[in-house]
Design an enzyme around this catalytic site. Structure first.
Site: not given
Ligand code: F6P
Length: 548
Positions: A209, A215, A269-270, A355, A386, A514
């Site tokens: 987003k 990452e 995002g979520r 979150e 189990h 972060k």
């Molecule tokens: O973990 C924090 C967060 O902002 C989430 O809400 C989001 O889904 C994720 O990082 C990834 O963010 P982006 O889509 O901006 O890479």
């Protein structure tokens, strides 16, 4: 307009719930059923292909009425209107919360800052449809003229969990494309994913987003470098597309504007799998299935927006969480799907729920004096029976659990499905009824044990029961029913956030780690850089530096 800030503990309903709780906290579900012959029917909602039986919860009609009064006193109805109409309810980030606009009908109007956002939603959907059809049919060729066989989604958090969960859950409906997900910054993750891939026939979907996430950018850069080992720079446009709000940064990364699927900042995002973030879903399942997923969510939106609170699945299920969390002081909730397909469902919901509602400051910025977000966990049944069910049955903690089952299996193996569903049904019955001393004695006598042996074993064999469960029984796992189920939990999150008087749509709690990781990475890259750490972190850092 923003949501009203009403401290739930100051409402009349809250005080009534507190004294009511003191009266019924020890009531056993068995006696609640005995006292109310119509209980199962009374506490069940049938809607479309869903049957939600919440009668095995430790509530009475009075509890329900008071919980609904609580929802009314915190003005849940007004909050729902604001949520759907695009008010800036994510105040701390100055945004609307409009994942619902992504699955609305084209005739509907949803206005953000004076602009109807629905036409833009349908423009992106049509771009997703065209692209999907070209990839699935093989019309789109890679740089060397070969059709695409593999899709790699590069993203993390909501840019990974939603698409990954849906593609895995609906694998029965998948087409010939193999879909892979790279999320962790752990280099072993992407290396494992790409090791058997042919760059000539692979499409990479970079999903972020913000397009600033460490990452995702690291993985995208490393994968592009690997790709360029065998193909030239001009091949990138045939093999890399992106989903983002940050068009400039995507272009700077080297992806052509026409290969960008845009999304808006009013999609959290979520909650973003309904946006272009769901591109991998569309590619893996075909556009029609992706659209059916959205249609299911749209139907649940309509139900949530219009059904009376006492017939409203997300409202009732959100209120039940408040009841256990704030009155019984239950810390966690388990989600147990009785289908292996929903293997990743609890993991996905962990982000959505934790979150969103893991907050300790209210909407006026004051520290909160009551419990908010619950801990979410779970695994499919029967496997989990189990593993951790012992603790739910006989441990000291109260763990309200959602049991999600399907009347029909997908591969039509009725022998296995009946076995699976007999477990689904038996577990909630066992959790409710437990096993009394008398029942244990009869059982052990039947096994030929003498009185002495029975007395020794008795305390260990007794189950108190009275463990609350909600049974969600759905006709069949389809793209549409999964859409409904996901949207049900999304709205449940909203209900809880409104009652707890928190902002559910920011996530500042993930920022601190972060920032600190950036500082430490600098120290690892430049050994002359030195930052003051606590003694433990310093020791670990030194050890890592010496031995890496
Ligand atoms: O973990 C924090 C967060 O902002 C989430 O809400 C989001 O889904 C994720 O990082 C990834 O963010 P982006 O889509 O901006 O890479």
């Amino acid at each position: 307009m923003a949501l009203k800030a009403i401290n739930p503990t100051t409402t009349e309903a809250w005080s009534k719930l507190q004294s009511h709780f003191n009266n019924i906290k020890n009531s056993h579900l068995k006696s609640l059923f005995a006292n109310q012959p119509s209980r199962a029917k009374d506490l069940t909602i049938e809607w479309e292909d869903f049957l939600v039986d919440y009668s095995k919860n430790r509530i009475t009609n009075k509890t329900l009425n008071e919980l609904i009064s609580l929802a009314q006193e915190v003005e849940l109805g007004d909050a729902i209107d604001k949520y759907f109409q695009g008010d800036i309810i994510n105040v701390t980030e100055g945004r609307a919360v409009l994942h619902t606009a992504l699955r609305t009908n084209s005739e509907n109007e949803v206005t953000v800052n004076g602009e109807n956002v629905v036409p833009g939603v349908f423009e992106v959907k049509s771009k997703i449809k065209d692209f999907t059809n070209r990839i699935v049919s093989g019309a789109h060729k890679g740089h060397t003229g070969k059709a695409i066989t593999d899709i790699v989604n590069i993203g993390i958090g909501g840019s990974d969990l939603g698409p990954a969960m849906v593609v895995d859950s609906l694998q029965f409906y998948k087409n010939h494309l193999s879909t892979h997900f790279v999320s962790n910054v752990d280099g072993d993750h992407y290396k494992e994913v790409i090791k058997n891939l042919n760059p000539e026939t692979t499409l990479f979907v970079v999903v972020s987003k913000t397009f600033t996430t460490q990452e995702t950018l690291s993985n995208a850069n490393s994968i592009r470098a690997w790709f360029l080992e065998s193909l030239p720079e001009e091949a990138v446009s045939k093999h890399f597309v992106a989903v983002s709000t940050n068009i400039e940064s995507v272009k700077a990364f080297g992806i052509d504007e026409e290969n960008i699927f845009p999304m808006k900042d009013w999609v959290g995002g979520r909650f973003s799998l309904w946006s272009a973030v769901g591109l991998s879903i569309s590619l893996a399942l075909g556009y029609e299935n992706y659209d059916a997923l959205l249609e299911g969510a749209r139907k649940m939106d309509e139900h949530f927006r219009t059904a009376d609170f006492n017939q409203n699945i997300p409202v009732i299920s959100g209120l039940l969480t408040v009841w256990y969390n704030n009155f019984f002081k239950a810390e966690s909730e388990a989600i147990i799907p009785y289908t292996q397909y929903l293997n990743q469902f609890a993991t996905y919901l962990q982000q959505g729920i934790m979150e969103s509602n893991g907050k300790s400051v209210d909407r006026e910025g004051k520290k909160i004096g009551y419990q908010t977000g619950t801990i979410i966990w779970g695994e499919p049944g029967t496997n989990s029976q189990h593993a951790f069910f012992q603790l739910i049955h006989q441990g000291t903690k109260l763990i309200p659990s959602d049991f999600i089952g399907f009347v029909k299996s997908l591969h039509n193996n009725s022998d296995h499905h009946d076995k699976l569903m007999s477990n689904y049904l038996a577990q909630t019955e066992a959790l409710m009824n437990g096993k009394t001393e008398e029942e244990v004695v009869v059982e052990l006598k039947g096994q030929g044990l003498n009185d002495d042996e029975i007395n020794k074993l008795l305390p260990f064999k007794v189950f108190d029961g009275n463990k609350p469960t909600t049974s969600i029984l759905i006709n069949k796992l389809t793209p549409e029913s999964l859409g409904k189920l996901i949207a049900m939990y999304e709205h449940k999150i909203f209900v809880q956030g409104v009652i707890w008087n928190i902002y559910s749509y920011d996530q500042f709690g993930v920022e601190l780690g972060k920032q600190l990781a950036k500082t430490i990475l600098n120290e690892l890259n430049d050994t002359s850089a030195s930052v003051a750490h606590d003694a433990s972190t310093q020791q670990l850092l030194d050890y890592y530096r010496r031995n890496r």
